[in-house]
Design a protein around this motif. Structure first.
Motif, PDB file in Angstrom:
ATOM      1  N   ALA A 105       0.866  -1.182   0.000  1.00 54.44           N
ATOM      2  CA  ALA A 105       0.000   0.000   0.000  1.00 54.44           C
ATOM      3  C   ALA A 105       0.901   1.230   0.000  1.00 54.44           C
ATOM      4  O   ALA A 105       1.732   1.392   0.903  1.00 54.44           O
ATOM      5  N   ALA A 106       0.754   2.071  -1.010  1.00 49.80           N
ATOM      6  CA  ALA A 106       1.635   3.227  -1.161  1.00 49.80           C
ATOM      7  C   ALA A 106       0.833   4.525  -1.159  1.00 49.80           C
ATOM      8  O   ALA A 106      -0.153   4.656  -1.883  1.00 49.80           O
ATOM      9  N   ALA A 107       1.269   5.472  -0.335  1.00 52.10           N
ATOM     10  CA  ALA A 107       0.730   6.831  -0.331  1.00 52.10           C
ATOM     11  C   ALA A 107       1.914   7.773  -0.490  1.00 52.10           C
ATOM     12  O   ALA A 107       2.862   7.720   0.299  1.00 52.10           O
ATOM     13  N   VAL A 108       1.873   8.622  -1.507  1.00 49.30           N
ATOM     14  CA  VAL A 108       3.022   9.463  -1.859  1.00 49.30           C
ATOM     15  C   VAL A 108       2.561  10.902  -2.071  1.00 49.30           C
ATOM     16  O   VAL A 108       1.588  11.150  -2.793  1.00 49.30           O
ATOM     17  N   ARG A 109       3.256  11.845  -1.443  1.00 44.05           N
ATOM     18  CA  ARG A 109       2.964  13.270  -1.679  1.00 44.05           C
ATOM     19  C   ARG A 109       4.081  13.877  -2.495  1.00 44.05           C
ATOM     20  O   ARG A 109       5.254  13.821  -2.099  1.00 44.05           O
ATOM     21  N   CYS A 110       3.713  14.420  -3.631  1.00 48.73           N
ATOM     22  CA  CYS A 110       4.695  14.996  -4.546  1.00 48.73           C
ATOM     23  C   CYS A 110       4.714  16.520  -4.440  1.00 48.73           C
ATOM     24  O   CYS A 110       3.693  17.146  -4.138  1.00 48.73           O
ATOM     25  N   GLU A 111       5.872  17.074  -4.697  1.00 50.42           N
ATOM     26  CA  GLU A 111       6.041  18.531  -4.616  1.00 50.42           C
ATOM     27  C   GLU A 111       7.210  18.929  -5.507  1.00 50.42           C
ATOM     28  O   GLU A 111       8.316  18.387  -5.356  1.00 50.42           O
ATOM     29  N   ASN A 112       6.968  19.836  -6.441  1.00 55.11           N
ATOM     30  CA  ASN A 112       8.024  20.340  -7.318  1.00 55.11           C
ATOM     31  C   ASN A 112       8.768  19.226  -8.049  1.00 55.11           C
ATOM     32  O   ASN A 112      10.007  19.251  -8.166  1.00 55.11           O
ATOM     33  N   GLY A 113       8.039  18.240  -8.512  1.00 53.59           N
ATOM     34  CA  GLY A 113       8.647  17.173  -9.286  1.00 53.59           C
ATOM     35  C   GLY A 113       9.346  16.101  -8.486  1.00 53.59           C
ATOM     36  O   GLY A 113       9.912  15.159  -9.054  1.00 53.59           O
ATOM     37  N   GLY A 114       9.328  16.226  -7.174  1.00 55.54           N
ATOM     38  CA  GLY A 114       9.965  15.224  -6.321  1.00 55.54           C
ATOM     39  C   GLY A 114       8.981  14.655  -5.320  1.00 55.54           C
ATOM     40  O   GLY A 114       7.819  15.067  -5.255  1.00 55.54           O
ATOM     41  N   ILE A 115       9.440  13.704  -4.525  1.00 58.26           N
ATOM     42  CA  ILE A 115       8.600  13.074  -3.506  1.00 58.26           C
ATOM     43  C   ILE A 115       8.893  13.733  -2.167  1.00 58.26           C
ATOM     44  O   ILE A 115      10.009  13.641  -1.641  1.00 58.26           O
ATOM     45  N   ALA A 116       7.907  14.425  -1.637  1.00 58.58           N
ATOM     46  CA  ALA A 116       8.088  15.132  -0.367  1.00 58.58           C
ATOM     47  C   ALA A 116       7.814  14.236   0.833  1.00 58.58           C
ATOM     48  O   ALA A 116       8.366  14.449   1.919  1.00 58.58           O
ATOM     49  N   GLU A 117       6.966  13.235   0.653  1.00 63.33           N
ATOM     50  CA  GLU A 117       6.582  12.365   1.776  1.00 63.33           C
ATOM     51  C   GLU A 117       6.069  11.049   1.202  1.00 63.33           C
ATOM     52  O   GLU A 117       5.407  11.031   0.158  1.00 63.33           O
ATOM     53  N   ALA A 118       6.358   9.947   1.892  1.00 64.82           N
ATOM     54  CA  ALA A 118       5.908   8.638   1.427  1.00 64.82           C
ATOM     55  C   ALA A 118       5.530   7.762   2.612  1.00 64.82           C
ATOM     56  O   ALA A 118       6.196   7.783   3.662  1.00 64.82           O
ATOM     57  N   ARG A 119       4.474   6.999   2.432  1.00 66.57           N
ATOM     58  CA  ARG A 119       4.056   6.014   3.427  1.00 66.57           C
ATOM     59  C   ARG A 119       3.859   4.687   2.702  1.00 66.57           C
ATOM     60  O   ARG A 119       3.061   4.604   1.767  1.00 66.57           O
ATOM     61  N   ILE A 120       4.571   3.691   3.145  1.00 61.16           N
ATOM     62  CA  ILE A 120       4.535   2.381   2.503  1.00 61.16           C
ATOM     63  C   ILE A 120       4.219   1.330   3.564  1.00 61.16           C
ATOM     64  O   ILE A 120       4.917   1.250   4.587  1.00 61.16           O
ATOM     65  N   ALA A 121       3.193   0.527   3.333  1.00 62.01           N
ATOM     66  CA  ALA A 121       2.866  -0.568   4.247  1.00 62.01           C
ATOM     67  C   ALA A 121       2.813  -1.871   3.469  1.00 62.01           C
ATOM     68  O   ALA A 121       2.376  -1.904   2.320  1.00 62.01           O
ATOM     69  N   LEU A 122       3.254  -2.940   4.120  1.00 64.01           N
ATOM     70  CA  LEU A 122       3.393  -4.241   3.474  1.00 64.01           C
ATOM     71  C   LEU A 122       2.433  -5.260   4.061  1.00 64.01           C
ATOM     72  O   LEU A 122       2.247  -5.324   5.283  1.00 64.01           O
ATOM     73  N   ALA A 123       1.852  -6.068   3.187  1.00 62.00           N
ATOM     74  CA  ALA A 123       1.033  -7.200   3.605  1.00 62.00           C
ATOM     75  C   ALA A 123       1.835  -8.480   3.443  1.00 62.00           C
ATOM     76  O   ALA A 123       2.527  -8.675   2.443  1.00 62.00           O
ATOM     77  N   ASN A 124       1.758  -9.335   4.457  1.00 60.81           N
ATOM     78  CA  ASN A 124       2.316 -10.685   4.430  1.00 60.81           C
ATOM     79  C   ASN A 124       3.835 -10.709   4.315  1.00 60.81           C
ATOM     80  O   ASN A 124       4.404 -11.633   3.726  1.00 60.81           O
ATOM     81  N   MET A 125       4.484  -9.732   4.923  1.00 59.04           N
ATOM     82  CA  MET A 125       5.941  -9.746   5.018  1.00 59.04           C
ATOM     83  C   MET A 125       6.397  -9.885   6.466  1.00 59.04           C
ATOM     84  O   MET A 125       7.555  -9.668   6.802  1.00 59.04           O
ATOM     85  N   GLY A 126       5.485 -10.282   7.328  1.00 51.42           N
ATOM     86  CA  GLY A 126       5.776 -10.506   8.737  1.00 51.42           C
ATOM     87  C   GLY A 126       4.537 -11.041   9.416  1.00 51.42           C
ATOM     88  O   GLY A 126       3.549 -11.370   8.756  1.00 51.42           O
TER      89      GLY A 126
END
Length: 287
Positions: free
Chosen positions: A199-220
């Protein structure tokens, strides 16, 4: 197999349900959609003294806005999440994951609250709640308690809920401008559980990635946040090469346990799916 004997109750209100849980304690189990619980009962992996069916508690269904939050009743079905206008507008990542959860029959019965409280590490909805920094609101004999998603999943099929508490709603921050979202997963077949999900949530700003949240299923044993990749993505260019470099560390600290698939293979899947999910999220940036 046939389940063991148990008492059955069908409360009409949250207060009545909580009272039943408090009276029975750890011997009680909640029946929501039943997609995960009923097979466990048939296998006698669970043997509750009391089954509390909350399908007739109307307060637990529905979606509403409350300030900057989207509030979703715990008994809201996956089908309703997929088609609800407020969810599509304010939590598109949840709608996307709901579309990929099970099949139409499962989605018509399965609920958001049932999925997150079952806490199956292969579940598709729990990592979304985790990635969005959601909050889970429980009601018990002493009133309401709000639990951050980061503290909710405590072990395999285990949550921070007390035996006498009932999950009543899930609160998610509304999607803001500049954010993009995507859910990506791999399963061996259409009816197989998710082998790896991102699951990926990404905030972009000025052509770059300002903030990212990544969560994984079934990796633990629980859904996991990929802190190393989140840090690597923050401040990175929103290009395929930069995202691929950040995704290299996504499996750090994970302990995948699904039988029959090597940890090396699962780590490779996590890297590939993370790259795909982040790039897709960048393309869906909201303006």
């Amino acid at each position: 197999m046939i389940p063991g004997a148990f008492a059955y109750a069908c409360p009409q209100s949250v207060g009545e349900a909580v009272g039943m849980l408090a009276e029975c304690g750890e011997g009680a189990k909640i029946l929501a959609g039943g997609q995960s619980l009923l097979p466990l009962l048939r296998l006698r992996s669970m043997a509750p003294k009391l089954l509390v069916d909350i399908n007739r508690v109307p307060q637990l269904r529905g979606v509403r806005e409350e300030g900057d939050s989207l509030v979703i009743g715990s008994m809201t079905t996956q089908h309703d999440l997929l088609h609800d206008v407020l969810v599509q507008r304010n939590a598109p990542l949840l709608a996307a994951a709901a579309q990929m959860a099970g099949d139409p029959a499962v989605r018509h019965r399965g609920t958001l609250g049932g999925s997150v409280t079952h806490a199956d590490p292969a579940g598709d909805l729990a990592p979304v709640v985790l990635a969005l920094d959601g909050e889970l609101v429980a009601q018990g004999p002493r009133g309401l308690r709000t639990i951050p998603a980061a503290a909710f999943f405590v072990g395999h099929l285990a949550t921070a809920l007390e035996p006498e508490e009932l999950l009543v709603e899930i609160r998610l921050p509304k999607a803001g401008d500049g954010w993009g979202f995507h859910y990506e997963k791999f399963q061996v077949s259409a009816q197989a559980p998710t082998l790896v999900g991102v699951a990926a949530a990404v905030r972009c700003e000025n052509g770059g990635i300002a903030e990212a949240r990544i969560a994984l299923a079934n990796m633990g044993v629980t859904p996991l946040r990929a802190a190393t990749t989140e840090a690597a993505l923050t401040g990175a260019d929103a290009t395929e090469a930069a995202v691929a470099r950040a995704a290299e560390g996504v499996a750090e600290g994970t302990t995948p346990t699904t039988p029959g698939h090597s940890t090396v293979y699962r780590a490779h899947l996590a890297r590939v799916l993370t790259r795909r999910a982040v790039l897709a999220a960048v393309r869906t940036e909201r303006s």
